[in-house]
Every structure is written in structure tokens, then in C-alpha cells.
Design a protein around this motif. Sequence first.
Motif, PDB file in Angstrom:
ATOM      1  N   TYR A   1       0.860  -1.166   0.000  1.00 53.48           N
ATOM      2  CA  TYR A   1       0.000   0.000   0.000  1.00 53.48           C
ATOM      3  C   TYR A   1       0.907   1.229   0.000  1.00 53.48           C
ATOM      4  CZ  TYR A   1      -4.202  -2.738   1.014  1.00 53.48           C
ATOM      5  OH  TYR A   1      -5.256  -3.619   0.934  1.00 53.48           O
ATOM      6  N   CYS A   2       0.356   2.372  -0.403  1.00 52.84           N
ATOM      7  CA  CYS A   2       1.142   3.596  -0.380  1.00 52.84           C
ATOM      8  C   CYS A   2       0.316   4.734   0.215  1.00 52.84           C
ATOM      9  CB  CYS A   2       1.659   3.960  -1.767  1.00 52.84           C
ATOM     10  SG  CYS A   2       0.404   4.505  -2.926  1.00 52.84           S
ATOM     11  N   GLN A   3       1.041   5.699   0.741  1.00 57.59           N
ATOM     12  CA  GLN A   3       0.390   6.870   1.336  1.00 57.59           C
ATOM     13  C   GLN A   3       1.209   8.107   1.005  1.00 57.59           C
ATOM     14  OE1 GLN A   3      -0.342   6.601   5.560  1.00 57.59           O
ATOM     15  NE2 GLN A   3      -1.926   8.173   5.472  1.00 57.59           N
ATOM     16  N   ALA A   4       0.596   8.996   0.249  1.00 58.92           N
ATOM     17  CA  ALA A   4       1.216  10.282  -0.080  1.00 58.92           C
ATOM     18  C   ALA A   4       0.813  11.307   0.972  1.00 58.92           C
ATOM     19  CB  ALA A   4       0.765  10.733  -1.467  1.00 58.92           C
TER      20      ALA A   4
ATOM     21  N   SER B   1      -2.891  12.337   2.062  1.00 59.74           N
ATOM     22  CA  SER B   1      -3.810  11.369   1.462  1.00 59.74           C
ATOM     23  C   SER B   1      -3.952  10.140   2.348  1.00 59.74           C
ATOM     24  CB  SER B   1      -3.296  10.941   0.082  1.00 59.74           C
ATOM     25  OG  SER B   1      -3.208  12.037  -0.786  1.00 59.74           O
ATOM     26  N   GLN B   2      -4.977   9.355   2.077  1.00 59.32           N
ATOM     27  CA  GLN B   2      -5.161   8.109   2.801  1.00 59.32           C
ATOM     28  C   GLN B   2      -4.272   7.020   2.217  1.00 59.32           C
ATOM     29  OE1 GLN B   2      -9.403   7.305   2.614  1.00 59.32           O
ATOM     30  NE2 GLN B   2      -9.753   8.397   4.538  1.00 59.32           N
TER      31      GLN B   2
ATOM     32  N   ALA C   1       5.485   8.473  -2.633  1.00 57.12           N
ATOM     33  CA  ALA C   1       4.711   8.142  -1.439  1.00 57.12           C
ATOM     34  C   ALA C   1       5.571   7.290  -0.515  1.00 57.12           C
ATOM     35  CB  ALA C   1       3.445   7.379  -1.807  1.00 57.12           C
ATOM     36  N   VAL C   2       5.065   7.064   0.684  1.00 56.17           N
ATOM     37  CA  VAL C   2       5.628   6.037   1.551  1.00 56.17           C
ATOM     38  C   VAL C   2       4.915   4.728   1.217  1.00 56.17           C
ATOM     39  CG1 VAL C   2       5.994   5.247   3.913  1.00 56.17           C
ATOM     40  CG2 VAL C   2       6.155   7.694   3.369  1.00 56.17           C
TER      41      VAL C   2
END
Length: 119
Positions: free
Chosen positions: A37-40, A43-44, A91-92
Motif C-alpha cells: 500500500y502507499c500513502q502520499a 492522502s489516505q 509516497a511512503v
Amino acid sequence: QVQLVEAGGGLVQPGGSLRLSCVASGSIVKIYKMGWYCQAPGSQRELVATITSRGSIDYADSVKGRFTISSDNVKNTVDLQMNNLEPEDTAVYYCYAYLEDDLTLRPHWGQGTQVTVSS
């Protein structure tokens, strides 16, 4: 206790490639699904790609044709090959595993690895 440890993030230019790797360790009974999964910022957290222990794969529409997920059910690893990276991929990225340990059946998350796509 279960741990997910990621590796492979970094800085890359648009159009470049990166490979993320994750290994799950600890008191694992069975892994049913692994993925990323990624999170910028602002953002969610959202799906990038997942793969089940039977090999069923899901990709986010935005990465289809560019990213490839693979796993090793014996080594408890999941990799994400990311090609033709775009600035929007910044993103992470978090490793994910839905697994049964000696106590419960639940999701587990890695600590996250930063991917930055910039010229």
C-alpha cells in the motif's frame, strides 16, 4: 510477534525503476495475502498491489502495466518491481500481510519505505 521489514525505496527520476522487497518473520502460522500500500502526504493509505498465497493478484488501476508483484510462500517474502515511475508514484510504501500468528488472524504492516520520483 510478527515483523515485516521493507527495503528498496529511494529517489529515482521519472521513467526509472525501483524494486521493493519485504520479508515477514516471527511466530507465523500461515500467510494468506501479502502486498503493498502507499500513502502520499495529505492522502489516505491506498492499495498498490496484493497477492494471495494461491497467486491471485490485484493491482491499482494506476499501476497496471508498470508494476509487478511477486511472492515466495516459503521465504515469506513479497517484492514489487516498479517500472516507468511517475512523480505521482511518490509516497511512503508499506508492506502488508494478512496472516495467522500464534494468537490471531489479522493484518500486519511494515514501517514503510519512502519512494520519491523526481527530476
